[in-house]
Design a protein around this motif. Structure first.
Motif, PDB file in Angstrom:
ATOM      1  N   TYR A  31       0.832  -1.197   0.000  1.00 18.18           N
ATOM      2  CA  TYR A  31       0.000   0.000   0.000  1.00 18.18           C
ATOM      3  C   TYR A  31       0.866   1.246   0.000  1.00 18.18           C
ATOM      4  N   LYS A  32       0.425   2.245  -0.735  1.00 20.70           N
ATOM      5  CA  LYS A  32       1.187   3.485  -0.888  1.00 20.70           C
ATOM      6  C   LYS A  32       0.352   4.656  -0.349  1.00 20.70           C
ATOM      7  N   ARG A  33       0.997   5.519   0.407  1.00 18.04           N
ATOM      8  CA  ARG A  33       0.310   6.718   0.893  1.00 18.04           C
ATOM      9  C   ARG A  33       0.206   7.728  -0.249  1.00 18.04           C
ATOM     10  N   ILE A  34      -1.001   8.283  -0.415  1.00 19.92           N
ATOM     11  CA  ILE A  34      -1.217   9.311  -1.427  1.00 19.92           C
ATOM     12  C   ILE A  34      -1.888  10.523  -0.783  1.00 19.92           C
ATOM     13  N   GLU A  80      -6.490  -0.359  -6.745  1.00 20.48           N
ATOM     14  CA  GLU A  80      -5.254   0.341  -6.402  1.00 20.48           C
ATOM     15  C   GLU A  80      -5.032   0.233  -4.894  1.00 20.48           C
ATOM     16  N   ASN A  81      -3.836  -0.148  -4.501  1.00 17.38           N
ATOM     17  CA  ASN A  81      -3.514  -0.300  -3.089  1.00 17.38           C
ATOM     18  C   ASN A  81      -2.918   0.993  -2.562  1.00 17.38           C
ATOM     19  N   CYS A  82      -3.785   1.834  -2.003  1.00 21.13           N
ATOM     20  CA  CYS A  82      -3.296   3.105  -1.479  1.00 21.13           C
ATOM     21  C   CYS A  82      -4.110   3.508  -0.250  1.00 21.13           C
ATOM     22  N   TYR A  83      -3.564   4.470   0.479  1.00 26.45           N
ATOM     23  CA  TYR A  83      -4.225   4.952   1.682  1.00 26.45           C
ATOM     24  C   TYR A  83      -3.987   6.441   1.841  1.00 26.45           C
ATOM     25  N   LEU A  98      -8.592   8.712  -8.419  1.00 25.62           N
ATOM     26  CA  LEU A  98      -7.721   7.565  -8.702  1.00 25.62           C
ATOM     27  C   LEU A  98      -7.741   7.291 -10.207  1.00 25.62           C
ATOM     28  N   THR A 157      -0.276   7.258  -7.877  1.00 26.73           N
ATOM     29  CA  THR A 157      -0.442   5.805  -7.877  1.00 26.73           C
ATOM     30  C   THR A 157       0.174   5.192  -9.128  1.00 26.73           C
TER      31      THR A 157
END
Length: 166
Positions: A51-54, A126-129, A154, A79
């Protein structure tokens, strides 16, 4: 006056003494909760691998009928979705209006609808938080929110919504 950011929205509310922008924010956040857009990580729960911070921001607008509108938009430019999962056709409003005029000229009946918060009906791949800011209220501010639904902003949200419809 249309604010450029949340801080400015709160200042305008304070100056005008009506809380209209704060109510618009509350409406948007409540809808995000209603659609179960996020999973809140509790008690120092670690962010899952991959997971990636956005970043995110709120866009403010005044609708044609005078309503104040707040829309939370993810920083999808940060992303890295697969390129084959991004693109999806979108119709232009002028095209829709032209279709309405042509239908009227030809005596046709049109049935149309608007899907409120359309993208939030679809799940994101999409794996983000994000880290919740003041828009989310004191109970969530500062907490990590995993993005579960196809949040506006996104890269793949339009494709996920069309996939959901199909």
């Amino acid at each position: 006056e249309v604010p450029q950011n949340t801080r400015q929205a709160l200042i305008i509310d304070e100056q005008q003494g009506n809380g209209a922008w704060k109510q618009a924010m509350a409406t948007e956040i409540n809808q995000l909760h209603e659609y179960e857009t996020f999973r809140v990580l509790q008690d120092h729960e670690p962010v899952p691998d991959g997971y990636k911070r956005i970043p995110y921001h709120c866009i403010y607008d005044v609708k044609f009928d005078g309503r104040k509108k707040c829309r939370l938009v993810a920083g999808g430019h940060m992303t890295d979705p697969a390129s084959d999962e991004v693109f999806s056709g979108v119709v232009n409003m002028e095209t829709v209006r032209l279709a309405f005029v042509l239908a009227k000229m030809n005596g046709l009946t049109i049935v149309a609808g608007d899907v409120g918060n359309a993208y939030l009906n679809a799940r994101s791949k999409e794996n983000c938080y994000i880290v919740a800011g003041p828009e989310f209220g004191p109970e969530l501010e500062g907490l990590i929110l995993l993005i579960i639904k196809a949040l506006y902003g996104l890269k793949s949200s339009a494709a996920r919504f069309h996939e959901h419809l199909s």
